[in-house]
Design a protein around this motif. Structure first.
Motif, short mmCIF file in Angstrom:
data_model
loop_
_atom_site.label_atom_id
_atom_site.label_comp_id
_atom_site.label_asym_id
_atom_site.label_seq_id
_atom_site.Cartn_x
_atom_site.Cartn_y
_atom_site.Cartn_z
N SER A 236 32.44 83.63 43.81
CA SER A 236 33.68 84.41 43.84
C SER A 236 33.40 85.73 43.12
O SER A 236 32.41 85.85 42.39
CB SER A 236 34.79 83.68 43.12
OG SER A 236 34.51 83.69 41.73
N THR A 254 36.00 91.75 49.85
CA THR A 254 35.08 92.84 49.53
C THR A 254 33.64 92.32 49.37
O THR A 254 32.79 93.01 48.81
CB THR A 254 35.53 93.58 48.26
OG1 THR A 254 35.91 92.61 47.28
CG2 THR A 254 36.72 94.48 48.54
N SER A 269 39.48 79.56 41.99
CA SER A 269 40.94 79.33 42.04
C SER A 269 41.50 79.45 43.45
O SER A 269 42.51 78.82 43.77
CB SER A 269 41.66 80.29 41.10
OG SER A 269 41.38 81.63 41.47
P1 FAD Z 1 39.60 82.38 38.42
O1 FAD Z 1 40.76 82.84 39.19
O2 FAD Z 1 39.56 82.64 36.97
O3 FAD Z 1 39.48 80.81 38.67
C1 FAD Z 1 38.59 79.97 38.00
C2 FAD Z 1 38.94 78.55 38.41
O4 FAD Z 1 38.00 77.67 37.86
C3 FAD Z 1 40.32 78.08 37.94
O5 FAD Z 1 41.07 77.64 39.06
C4 FAD Z 1 40.02 76.94 36.98
O6 FAD Z 1 40.98 75.90 37.06
C5 FAD Z 1 38.67 76.48 37.49
N1 FAD Z 1 37.83 75.83 36.47
C6 FAD Z 1 37.54 76.26 35.22
N2 FAD Z 1 36.68 75.44 34.62
C7 FAD Z 1 36.41 74.45 35.52
C8 FAD Z 1 35.58 73.29 35.48
N3 FAD Z 1 34.80 73.00 34.41
N4 FAD Z 1 35.54 72.49 36.56
C9 FAD Z 1 36.30 72.77 37.67
N5 FAD Z 1 37.12 73.85 37.74
C10 FAD Z 1 37.16 74.69 36.69
N6 FAD Z 1 37.60 87.80 44.82
C11 FAD Z 1 36.64 87.20 45.56
O7 FAD Z 1 36.26 86.04 45.29
N7 FAD Z 1 36.05 87.87 46.61
C12 FAD Z 1 36.40 89.12 46.98
O8 FAD Z 1 35.83 89.66 47.91
C13 FAD Z 1 37.42 89.77 46.23
N8 FAD Z 1 37.83 91.01 46.56
C14 FAD Z 1 38.87 91.58 45.86
C15 FAD Z 1 39.36 92.82 46.25
C16 FAD Z 1 40.41 93.39 45.56
C17 FAD Z 1 40.92 94.73 46.01
C18 FAD Z 1 40.98 92.72 44.47
C19 FAD Z 1 42.13 93.31 43.72
C20 FAD Z 1 40.50 91.50 44.06
C21 FAD Z 1 39.44 90.91 44.74
N9 FAD Z 1 38.92 89.67 44.36
C22 FAD Z 1 37.99 89.07 45.13
C23 FAD Z 1 39.31 89.03 43.09
C24 FAD Z 1 40.32 87.91 43.25
O9 FAD Z 1 41.63 88.44 43.24
C25 FAD Z 1 40.18 86.91 42.09
O10 FAD Z 1 40.33 87.58 40.86
C26 FAD Z 1 38.85 86.16 42.06
O11 FAD Z 1 38.59 85.60 43.33
C27 FAD Z 1 38.94 85.04 41.03
O12 FAD Z 1 37.71 84.41 40.92
P2 FAD Z 1 37.62 82.88 40.46
O13 FAD Z 1 38.43 82.04 41.38
O14 FAD Z 1 36.20 82.56 40.28
O15 FAD Z 1 38.25 82.95 38.99
#
Ligand code: FAD
Length: 323
Positions: A236, A254, A269
């Motif tokens: 992600s 993106t 998430s």
């Molecule tokens: P988080 O939202 O922080 O989620 C982490 C997750 O991990 C949580 O659900 C939590 O419960 C879980 N977790 C934590 N510890 C553990 C564990 N030990 N075992 C199991 N689960 C656990 N995002 C993208 O991915 N791709 C894109 O191309 C992209 N483009 C974007 C473009 C724009 C214009 C914008 C504004 C945002 C973009 N984003 C993109 C970002 C997106 O909005 C999120 O912020 C991002 O995807 C969050 O990454 P995440 O799920 O890894 O992190």
């Protein structure tokens, strides 16, 4: 209506990319009984022609020039247009890859025709050629009918099944001469980000890590699972922003768009921008310790738990199946 369709055979590190064979299958549908001509551009690529025929191309035309040894939109567009001039196609199909995305608008504008980009399907229905493509970041699909002009589409990797390889198939592989003018951009060297194993955008299995992996080392159990399943690692943007991995692994709006047979999301998430890059995967497994995580809404199988316990357990179980 039978058409002549040009299909670009995409070469990377001396081999044809799978999407080339998928594009041939799409080209067959577009041709509606006409001819599918695969096009190879590069330096020393002639030998790959027969493989394109084995995957269904009727014949192959090759433009070889040392100026084509590295991809440049300048050089490749000149070479491809030389083929267009000699073949006068009714249709063109490219893979929706980085190369295809760069080259296709340039060719479409030269031909003054439209472009259906990122098609996930093409069929003949009700006497029309109907393309399906995702819109609103993959939340909906639209159907496009093309009635006139050169029909030009790019096809998303891993969506259209290639024809079965027929090693007994033979066909003509001929050369087209293109006068490629001096390139405005000279690529001296390509420095690849070290990426191990399977190409992410064409992988059948993707193991993706999010911020939940907590560190660069947190990707290790995911890599072990990917090794056992012959899959690729994705991520992600959360994980990339946190510097747990390289941006080349980012999946989403993106980042890269992937459509594997199996997508395992670990500690992700499920933000809408992430879903835009993976929600069309055939089977989605989500591992997250938050039962309310959005990723479970698109998952076929959800595992509520700590990824550092669940992923090694999965790896062990898959290892047993492989023995
Ligand atoms: P988080 O939202 O922080 O989620 C982490 C997750 O991990 C949580 O659900 C939590 O419960 C879980 N977790 C934590 N510890 C553990 C564990 N030990 N075992 C199991 N689960 C656990 N995002 C993208 O991915 N791709 C894109 O191309 C992209 N483009 C974007 C473009 C724009 C214009 C914008 C504004 C945002 C973009 N984003 C993109 C970002 C997106 O909005 C999120 O912020 C991002 O995807 C969050 O990454 P995440 O799920 O890894 O992190």
């Amino acid at each position: 209506m039978a058409r002549k369709v040009l299909v670009l055979g995409e070469v990377r590190d001396g081999s044809l990319r799978n999407v080339s064979f998928e594009a041939i299958a799409a080209g067959k549908t577009v041709a509606e009984g006409g001819e599918v001509v695969a096009v190879l551009l590069g330096d020393n690529v002639n030998a790959l022609g027969q493989e394109l025929i084995q995957y269904g191309a009727d014949r192959v035309v090759v433009v070889e020039d040392e100026k084509l040894s590295q991809y440049s939109s300048d050089g490749f567009s000149q070479a491809f247009m030389a083929v267009v001039d000699s073949e006068k196609p009714d249709g063109i199909v490219f893979g929706h890859t980085a190369l295809g995305k760069d080259l296709s608008p340039k060719i479409a504008s030269k031909l003054e025709t439209g472009l259906i980009s990122d098609a996930t399907d093409v069929e003949v229905a009700g006497g029309n050629l109907v393309f399906t493509r995702p819109i609103y970041s993959g939340k909906a699909f639209e159907k496009k009918i093309v009635t006139d002009g050169v029909i030009f589409a790019t096809v998303r990797p891993n969506n259209i099944a290639p024809l079965e390889k027929d090693e007994s198939r033979t066909g003509d592989v001929s050369k087209v001469t293109a006068e490629i003018k001096d390139l405005r951009t000279i690529i001296k060297e390509v420095v690849r980000k070290a990426s191990e194993g399977v190409d992410l955008s064409e992988a059948k299995v993707v193991i993706a890590g999010g911020r939940g992996v907590k560190s660069a080392d947190g990707f290790e159990p995911l890599k072990e699972l990917a090794n056992v399943l012959g899959g690729a690692i994705g991520a992600s943007r959360g994980a990339c922003d946190a510097d747990y991995c390289d941006y080349s692994l980012q999946i989403g709006q993106t980042g890269k768009v992937v459509t594997p047979d199996l997508y395992i999301a670990c500690g992700i998430s499920g933000a809408i921008q992430h879903l835009a890059g993976m929600s069309n995967s055939k089977v989605i497994v989500a591992i997250n310790k938050d039962p309310e995580a959005n990723i479970f809404k698109v998952a076929d199988y959800g595992i509520v738990g700590d990824l550092f316990e669940v992923v090694p357990m999965l790896t062990e179980e898959f290892k047993k199946l492989k023995v």
